[in-house]
Design a protein around this motif. Structure first.
Motif, PDB file in Angstrom:
ATOM      1  N   ASP A  13       3.679   1.413  -1.662  1.00  0.00           N
ATOM      2  CA  ASP A  13       4.026   1.490  -3.087  1.00  0.00           C
ATOM      3  C   ASP A  13       2.881   2.092  -3.893  1.00  0.00           C
ATOM      4  O   ASP A  13       3.099   2.915  -4.793  1.00  0.00           O
ATOM      5  CB  ASP A  13       4.373   0.099  -3.623  1.00  0.00           C
ATOM      6  CG  ASP A  13       5.676  -0.438  -3.063  1.00  0.00           C
ATOM      7  OD1 ASP A  13       6.471   0.359  -2.522  1.00  0.00           O
ATOM      8  OD2 ASP A  13       5.897  -1.669  -3.149  1.00  0.00           O
ATOM      9  N   ALA A  14       1.661   1.680  -3.567  1.00  0.00           N
ATOM     10  CA  ALA A  14       0.488   2.202  -4.285  1.00  0.00           C
ATOM     11  C   ALA A  14       0.307   3.691  -4.014  1.00  0.00           C
ATOM     12  O   ALA A  14      -0.052   4.458  -4.913  1.00  0.00           O
ATOM     13  CB  ALA A  14      -0.758   1.424  -3.871  1.00  0.00           C
ATOM     14  N   TRP A  15       0.546   4.115  -2.770  1.00  0.00           N
ATOM     15  CA  TRP A  15       0.452   5.541  -2.418  1.00  0.00           C
ATOM     16  C   TRP A  15       1.442   6.363  -3.240  1.00  0.00           C
ATOM     17  O   TRP A  15       1.095   7.409  -3.776  1.00  0.00           O
ATOM     18  CB  TRP A  15       0.728   5.709  -0.926  1.00  0.00           C
ATOM     19  CG  TRP A  15       0.681   7.123  -0.427  1.00  0.00           C
ATOM     20  CD1 TRP A  15      -0.424   7.821  -0.033  1.00  0.00           C
ATOM     21  CD2 TRP A  15       1.794   8.018  -0.243  1.00  0.00           C
ATOM     22  NE1 TRP A  15      -0.075   9.087   0.388  1.00  0.00           N
ATOM     23  CE2 TRP A  15       1.285   9.233   0.268  1.00  0.00           C
ATOM     24  CE3 TRP A  15       3.167   7.900  -0.459  1.00  0.00           C
ATOM     25  CZ2 TRP A  15       2.105  10.322   0.557  1.00  0.00           C
ATOM     26  CZ3 TRP A  15       3.987   8.985  -0.162  1.00  0.00           C
ATOM     27  CH2 TRP A  15       3.456  10.183   0.333  1.00  0.00           C
TER      28      TRP A  15
ATOM     29  N   ASP B 187       0.814  -1.212   0.000  1.00  0.00           N
ATOM     30  CA  ASP B 187       0.000   0.000   0.000  1.00  0.00           C
ATOM     31  C   ASP B 187       0.852   1.269   0.000  1.00  0.00           C
ATOM     32  O   ASP B 187       0.419   2.305  -0.529  1.00  0.00           O
ATOM     33  CB  ASP B 187      -0.958  -0.017   1.196  1.00  0.00           C
ATOM     34  CG  ASP B 187      -2.057  -1.068   1.040  1.00  0.00           C
ATOM     35  OD1 ASP B 187      -2.251  -1.548  -0.092  1.00  0.00           O
ATOM     36  OD2 ASP B 187      -2.712  -1.399   2.049  1.00  0.00           O
TER      37      ASP B 187
ATOM     38  N   GLN C 273       0.498   6.713  -7.071  1.00  0.00           N
ATOM     39  CA  GLN C 273      -0.665   7.503  -7.484  1.00  0.00           C
ATOM     40  C   GLN C 273      -0.253   8.903  -7.909  1.00  0.00           C
ATOM     41  O   GLN C 273       0.778   9.433  -7.502  1.00  0.00           O
ATOM     42  CB  GLN C 273      -1.680   7.579  -6.325  1.00  0.00           C
ATOM     43  CG  GLN C 273      -1.257   8.495  -5.200  1.00  0.00           C
ATOM     44  CD  GLN C 273      -2.316   8.603  -4.115  1.00  0.00           C
ATOM     45  OE1 GLN C 273      -3.377   8.017  -4.210  1.00  0.00           O
ATOM     46  NE2 GLN C 273      -2.023   9.365  -3.079  1.00  0.00           N
TER      47      GLN C 273
END
Length: 353
Positions: free
Chosen positions: A340-342, A338, A345
């Protein structure tokens, strides 16, 4: 310019004290219930208090406020409320894992001793952790902390209590610490307590290097052999000591808001966070005592951003907070993904902070 929302960044919180985690509204309600008069610094018109512990008089004022809040906690329901609200407040700021630091001695008289006191805290930590994903709260583990202003034999008693409840999951004791004014007591006298905790597999995380300089850091490292240091920020004042911390892989729980409020640094811009990170130190940000400093975990990340750390560096701090923690592997893996996802974006997709 759009910026990623720091409250959405998954993080672990490794430096938060039990009483210091309280909402000021909660303290006022407890004081009213027990007909206790709080210092005026905790009144709405004066809050947050102006503090400086750079000298003994300043520390006395800080300790007086802390003790006044702690004296409002007079039973099991109130202890459970503190754990529950700390988990909820942390979760609202993106904290997935909280290692809440507790000295059960202060609450023992109201619940029948230090054993019931720690068991109440652990039971509530288990309860909030079970519901964490549904409620958006952080999962909670406990660090038992001895006090430098009490006899080292009391620290050994607390270490045995911590060892009895040692574990690696939510609702368990994961570490053993040493807090209060680091100018008091001889660090080496507390080493036997840490050996008890070490044999139980607990994380060793004493305070050092905030009110005192790099010599205190070196003394603590040599006497106790910690995996983490509460604060440790002043290790930057001696390159040799900073090298020692980095070479031994000792994590630093850096609390910028605390540093400024207690007068260690005159302003946030003087906190040497960048120097620590650039030197290769492993750093996790913490809020220490939000009740008295008026700043929580996201505020520390905002300070780091103001100090020039970009979002990639802030993501690294979040990753380090999990790496330095005793969070279960499942929690760490999900958080890493998460984070990495943050970072992946578009900053324009977040609300900013």
């Amino acid at each position: 310019m759009p910026r990623r929302d720091l409250a959405a960044l998954p993080k672990a919180h490794l430096h938060l004290h039990f009483t210091g985690s309280m909402r000021v509204e909660t303290v006022r309600e407890m004081a009213a219930e027990h007909r206790l008069r709080l210092p005026s610094a905790l009144d709405p018109g004066s809050y947050p208090p102006e503090l400086s512990a750079a000298d003994e008089r300043g520390w006395f004022r800080f300790q007086r406020l802390y003790d006044a809040a702690r004296h409002c906690v007079r039973g099991e329901a109130e202890m459970r409320r503190i754990v529950r609200e700390a988990a909820a407040d942390d979760g609202a700021e993106g904290s997935r894992w909280l290692e809440l630091q507790v000295d059960p001695t202060s609450y023992a008289p109201f619940v029948g001793g230090i054993t019931p006191a720690i068991e109440i805290v652990l039971d509530e930590a288990r309860a909030v952790s079970r519901d964490a994903r549904r409620n958006g709260s952080a999962q909670v583990a406990i660090v038992v902390a001895a006090s430098r202003v009490r006899h080292p034999l009391e620290a050994r008693t607390l270490a045995r209590l911590a060892a009895h409840h040692a574990g690696d999951g939510p609702g368990e004791v994961v570490g053993f610490g040493l807090s209060n004014d680091e100018r008091r007591g001889a660090t080496a006298d507390f080493a036997p307590a840490f050996r008890i905790a070490e044999r139980a597999g607990l994380l060793l995380t004493p305070h050092a290097g905030e009110l005192l300089g790099p010599t205190a850091v070196e003394t603590t490292v040599e006497a106790i052999g910690p995996q983490r240091l509460g604060h440790g920020v002043r290790s930057v004042e001696d390159p040799r000591v900073l090298d020692l911390v980095v070479e031994r892989g000792i994590g630093l729980e850096v609390c910028p808001g605390s540093n400024v409020s207690l007068g260690v640094y005159p302003e946030a811009g003087a906190v040497p966070l960048r120097r620590l990170v650039d030197a290769g130190a492993q750093v996790a940000l913490g809020a220490d005592d939000p009740l008295l400093f008026g700043s929580r975990l996201v505020d520390q990340y905002e300070t780091a951003r103001d100090l020039g750390l970009d979002d990639a560096a802030l993501a690294d701090l979040a990753r380090a907070s999990f790496a330095m923690s005793r969070a279960p592997q499942e929690v760490r893996r999900r958080a890493e993904a998460d984070v990495d996802a943050w970072l992946a974006q578009d900053p324009g997709d977040g609300s900013g902070s």
